[in-house]
Scaffold this motif. Structure first.
Motif, PDB file in Angstrom:
ATOM      1  N   ALA A  52       7.661  -0.317   6.497  1.00 38.71           N
ATOM      2  CA  ALA A  52       8.894  -0.182   6.039  1.00 38.71           C
ATOM      3  C   ALA A  52       9.195   1.159   5.024  1.00 38.71           C
ATOM      4  O   ALA A  52      10.239   1.567   5.064  1.00 38.71           O
ATOM      5  CB  ALA A  52       9.591  -1.586   5.721  1.00 38.71           C
ATOM      6  N   SER A  53       8.233   1.124   4.220  1.00 36.86           N
ATOM      7  CA  SER A  53       8.280   2.294   3.275  1.00 36.86           C
ATOM      8  C   SER A  53       7.770   3.493   3.668  1.00 36.86           C
ATOM      9  O   SER A  53       8.139   4.436   3.056  1.00 36.86           O
ATOM     10  CB  SER A  53       7.306   1.967   2.169  1.00 36.86           C
ATOM     11  N   GLY A  54       7.541   3.535   5.031  1.00 38.96           N
ATOM     12  CA  GLY A  54       7.038   4.833   5.606  1.00 38.96           C
ATOM     13  C   GLY A  54       5.699   5.303   5.524  1.00 38.96           C
ATOM     14  O   GLY A  54       5.449   6.278   6.014  1.00 38.96           O
ATOM     15  N   THR A  55       4.699   4.511   4.736  1.00 40.91           N
ATOM     16  CA  THR A  55       3.449   4.655   4.766  1.00 40.91           C
ATOM     17  C   THR A  55       2.629   4.101   5.955  1.00 40.91           C
ATOM     18  O   THR A  55       3.168   3.344   6.565  1.00 40.91           O
ATOM     19  CB  THR A  55       2.902   4.119   3.405  1.00 40.91           C
ATOM     20  N   ARG A  56       1.532   4.672   6.153  1.00 38.28           N
ATOM     21  CA  ARG A  56       0.763   4.135   7.104  1.00 38.28           C
ATOM     22  C   ARG A  56      -0.042   2.803   6.701  1.00 38.28           C
ATOM     23  O   ARG A  56      -0.445   2.925   5.366  1.00 38.28           O
ATOM     24  CB  ARG A  56      -0.301   4.835   7.564  1.00 38.28           C
ATOM     25  N   VAL A  57      -0.143   1.931   7.267  1.00 39.18           N
ATOM     26  CA  VAL A  57      -0.776   0.529   6.849  1.00 39.18           C
ATOM     27  C   VAL A  57      -2.253   0.813   6.253  1.00 39.18           C
ATOM     28  O   VAL A  57      -2.825   1.720   6.954  1.00 39.18           O
ATOM     29  CB  VAL A  57      -0.871  -0.559   8.121  1.00 39.18           C
ATOM     30  N   ASN A  58      -2.755   0.171   5.473  1.00 41.58           N
ATOM     31  CA  ASN A  58      -4.150   0.385   4.886  1.00 41.58           C
ATOM     32  C   ASN A  58      -4.657  -0.896   4.265  1.00 41.58           C
ATOM     33  O   ASN A  58      -4.019  -1.457   3.443  1.00 41.58           O
ATOM     34  CB  ASN A  58      -3.819   1.575   3.671  1.00 41.58           C
ATOM     35  N   GLU A  59      -5.723  -1.177   5.008  1.00 42.48           N
ATOM     36  CA  GLU A  59      -6.293  -2.711   4.388  1.00 42.48           C
ATOM     37  C   GLU A  59      -6.856  -2.318   2.948  1.00 42.48           C
ATOM     38  O   GLU A  59      -7.565  -1.361   2.790  1.00 42.48           O
ATOM     39  CB  GLU A  59      -7.366  -2.763   5.391  1.00 42.48           C
ATOM     40  N   GLY A  60      -6.522  -3.366   2.336  1.00 43.39           N
ATOM     41  CA  GLY A  60      -6.870  -3.473   0.905  1.00 43.39           C
ATOM     42  C   GLY A  60      -5.765  -2.823  -0.103  1.00 43.39           C
ATOM     43  O   GLY A  60      -5.913  -2.833  -1.170  1.00 43.39           O
ATOM     44  N   ARG A  61      -4.857  -2.366   0.396  1.00 43.93           N
ATOM     45  CA  ARG A  61      -3.308  -1.874  -0.264  1.00 43.93           C
ATOM     46  C   ARG A  61      -2.162  -2.575   0.333  1.00 43.93           C
ATOM     47  O   ARG A  61      -1.414  -2.921  -0.535  1.00 43.93           O
ATOM     48  CB  ARG A  61      -3.456  -0.380   0.018  1.00 43.93           C
ATOM     49  N   THR A  62      -2.185  -2.519   1.723  1.00 40.78           N
ATOM     50  CA  THR A  62      -0.793  -2.926   2.081  1.00 40.78           C
ATOM     51  C   THR A  62      -0.401  -4.372   2.243  1.00 40.78           C
ATOM     52  O   THR A  62      -1.305  -5.050   2.535  1.00 40.78           O
ATOM     53  CB  THR A  62      -0.662  -2.180   3.645  1.00 40.78           C
ATOM     54  N   VAL A  63       0.684  -4.829   1.735  1.00 36.65           N
ATOM     55  CA  VAL A  63       1.343  -6.302   2.002  1.00 36.65           C
ATOM     56  C   VAL A  63       2.586  -6.051   2.297  1.00 36.65           C
ATOM     57  O   VAL A  63       3.170  -5.007   2.165  1.00 36.65           O
ATOM     58  CB  VAL A  63       0.976  -7.128   0.757  1.00 36.65           C
TER      59      VAL A  63
END
Length: 121
Positions: A52-63
Motif C-alpha cells: 500500500a505504501s508503494g514498496t515491494r514486499v521484503n521478508e524481514g522488513r514488511t508488515v
C-alpha cells in the motif's frame, strides 16, 4: 636551489574538536498483538508484491497493519524491527501481518499473540 637543511616554518593549527551527536532512543509503547503471516500470493496482493505504501514486499522488513497505524510505523516483534508498509482488509485493531516469502512458512508460523513494541512519533 634548495639547501638540504632548509626548514619550512610550521604554523600551529588547533585540533578540531569532534562532537558526537547521539540519536535519541526511539520512544515506543508495548502492546499485545495478534501476529499472523502472509505472502505476496495471498488474497489482495494478487502475486504482484507491491504494498500500500508503494514498496515491494521484503521478508524481514514488511508488515501490514490497520489504518490505525500510519504507514512507516516501526514495530518490534521478538527483537526484530519491521516497517508498516502495507494494509489489509482483514487487519483491524491490534493485529499485524508479517510478510514472509514462502506460503508453507506462513502456514507453519500460524497465528500467535505476542507483546510487541510500537515506535511512537
Amino acid at each position: 636551489m634548495y639547501e638540504d637543511n632548509y626548514e619550512v616554518p610550521v604554523e600551529y593549527v588547533a585540533p578540531i574538536e569532534e562532537t558526537v551527536v547521539a540519536e535519541p532512543e526511539p520512544r515506543y509503547r508495548e502492546v499485545v498483538m495478534e501476529i499472523s503471516y502472509y505472502t505476496a500470493n495471498d488474497e489482495g496482493m494478487n502475486g504482484h508484491g507491491i504494498t500500500a505504501s508503494g514498496t515491494r514486499v521484503n521478508e524481514g522488513r514488511t508488515v501490514a497493519m490497520s489504518s490505525r497505524y500510519a504507514l512507516g510505523t516501526r514495530i518490534c516483534i521478538d527483537g526484530h524491527w519491521y516497517v508498516n508498509e502495507d494494509r489489509g482488509g482483514y487487519i483491524v485493531g491490534d493485529r499485524v501481518d508479517v510478510y514472509v516469502a514462502d506460503k508453507e512458512k506462513a502456514l507453519r508460523l500460524g497465528r500467535q499473540r505476542k507483546k510487541v513494541k510500537i515506535e511512537e512519533e
